[in-house]
Design an enzyme around this catalytic site. Sequence first.
Site, PDB file in Angstrom:
ATOM      1  N   GLY A  27       0.817  -1.210   0.000  1.00  0.00           N
ATOM      2  CA  GLY A  27       0.000   0.000   0.000  1.00  0.00           C
ATOM      3  C   GLY A  27       0.849   1.257   0.000  1.00  0.00           C
ATOM      4  O   GLY A  27       0.442   2.290   0.539  1.00  0.00           O
ATOM      5  N   ASN A  29       1.439   3.310  -2.253  1.00  0.00           N
ATOM      6  CA  ASN A  29       1.054   4.318  -3.243  1.00  0.00           C
ATOM      7  C   ASN A  29       0.202   5.445  -2.662  1.00  0.00           C
ATOM      8  O   ASN A  29      -0.089   6.420  -3.349  1.00  0.00           O
ATOM      9  CB  ASN A  29       0.288   3.667  -4.400  1.00  0.00           C
ATOM     10  CG  ASN A  29      -0.979   2.976  -3.925  1.00  0.00           C
ATOM     11  OD1 ASN A  29      -0.900   1.859  -3.434  1.00  0.00           O
ATOM     12  ND2 ASN A  29      -2.129   3.608  -4.059  1.00  0.00           N
ATOM     13  N   GLY A  31      -1.475   7.438   1.306  1.00  0.00           N
ATOM     14  CA  GLY A  31      -1.637   7.508   2.749  1.00  0.00           C
ATOM     15  C   GLY A  31      -0.357   7.294   3.535  1.00  0.00           C
ATOM     16  O   GLY A  31       0.719   7.753   3.160  1.00  0.00           O
ATOM     17  N   ILE A  32      -0.493   6.602   4.658  1.00  0.00           N
ATOM     18  CA  ILE A  32       0.647   6.325   5.531  1.00  0.00           C
ATOM     19  C   ILE A  32       1.743   5.601   4.761  1.00  0.00           C
ATOM     20  O   ILE A  32       2.930   5.898   4.890  1.00  0.00           O
ATOM     21  CB  ILE A  32       0.215   5.461   6.738  1.00  0.00           C
ATOM     22  CG1 ILE A  32      -0.863   6.174   7.569  1.00  0.00           C
ATOM     23  CG2 ILE A  32       1.419   5.110   7.608  1.00  0.00           C
ATOM     24  CD1 ILE A  32      -0.428   7.454   8.222  1.00  0.00           C
ATOM     25  N   GLY A  33       1.340   4.633   3.935  1.00  0.00           N
ATOM     26  CA  GLY A  33       2.315   3.862   3.172  1.00  0.00           C
ATOM     27  C   GLY A  33       3.134   4.733   2.243  1.00  0.00           C
ATOM     28  O   GLY A  33       4.347   4.549   2.112  1.00  0.00           O
ATOM     29  N   SER A 156      -3.590   0.022  14.184  1.00  0.00           N
ATOM     30  CA  SER A 156      -4.429   1.208  14.262  1.00  0.00           C
ATOM     31  C   SER A 156      -4.764   1.500  15.714  1.00  0.00           C
ATOM     32  O   SER A 156      -4.948   0.582  16.527  1.00  0.00           O
ATOM     33  CB  SER A 156      -5.724   1.002  13.472  1.00  0.00           C
ATOM     34  OG  SER A 156      -6.647   2.040  13.716  1.00  0.00           O
ATOM     35  N   TYR A 181     -13.580  -3.440  10.761  1.00  0.00           N
ATOM     36  CA  TYR A 181     -12.291  -2.839  10.407  1.00  0.00           C
ATOM     37  C   TYR A 181     -11.359  -2.830  11.621  1.00  0.00           C
ATOM     38  O   TYR A 181     -10.190  -3.255  11.521  1.00  0.00           O
ATOM     39  CB  TYR A 181     -12.476  -1.413   9.896  1.00  0.00           C
ATOM     40  CG  TYR A 181     -11.157  -0.690   9.729  1.00  0.00           C
ATOM     41  CD1 TYR A 181     -10.322  -0.966   8.653  1.00  0.00           C
ATOM     42  CD2 TYR A 181     -10.726   0.250  10.678  1.00  0.00           C
ATOM     43  CE1 TYR A 181      -9.091  -0.333   8.513  1.00  0.00           C
ATOM     44  CE2 TYR A 181      -9.508   0.891  10.541  1.00  0.00           C
ATOM     45  CZ  TYR A 181      -8.695   0.598   9.459  1.00  0.00           C
ATOM     46  OH  TYR A 181      -7.476   1.219   9.326  1.00  0.00           O
TER      47      TYR A 181
END
Length: 316
Positions: A27, A29, A31-33, A156, A181
């Site tokens: 991931g 690409n 946000g946090i990643g 999270s 989630y």
Amino acid sequence: MSFASQSRPWDVHRLPSAEGRTVLVTGGNAGIGYFAAEQLAAAGAVVVLGSRDRVKADAAMVSIRSHVPGARVRHLRLDLADLSSLKTAADKLDLDRLDAVVHNAGVALDDPPRQETGDGHELMFGTNHLGHFALTQWLAPLLSAAPAARVVTVGSFAARSERLDLDDLQSTRDYRPKRTYGRSKLAQMCFGFELDRRLRAMRSTVLSVVAHPGGALDSLTPSRPPVSVTTTGERLRALPSALLVQGKDAGAWPVVRAVLDPEVRGGQLWGPRVFGLRGAPRREPVPSHMADPAVTAQLWNASAALVGTDPRLGFR
């Protein structure tokens, strides 16, 4: 490869050198990643963006290279919701060793109905937890070949208030998107702590570390076109929130520290300094429900059965 002196306080703006290291960020690409990838590239690492979307990965690489001259970054097509594709993805890394993997990618749904992966698993649990669990098996030989590799699992803050239902891991009886989630992220964190126990038992040189970004908002995040754009108005409206939370660039700091800090040890949890929501990264106490050996072992065995993998995951 050189690291800063262990006596120097950690500085998020003066990272130790990661020259000679290769890191896969799932991931990576967005946000946090994305910000973890950008910061690791700035430290000199070769960064592989694991993403199922080539267009988004290309946009992320353009952005990273514009902010980090000379950045060494490439794309690996990776779909965590498709378990049968993960061995092929790992093979396509074409590496002799992997110094770290950041298990970051995730799906978050806000509304019903319940959705499933092509393998028949609930989408968030199947992608966020089972996909990373299965991927670890195929990466294990590459991680074991590195002198001191790390598996960094991104959890999270929401997982603190959740508890796993081991009899309904995939929310077949009672599906509530936000709770499902949170439980999928809790499962990821439990996986990280159980992996640490198993690695230590086999005296592996690989470390398993867990990190979380705290409260990270898009509206407090610097723009990274073409990946994301935050308008001036959005930032101004979000300023009061900055007393408690932060942008995703800062949310990546605990993740990057978990990858690079030579003082980090397996089984640790890293998060933001201020109430676990914002600020510089620090080590946090591990909540008991995330590392209960009886619970994490049951989750591990159930996960191995669901993905059809060897519970030992191929480490040595």
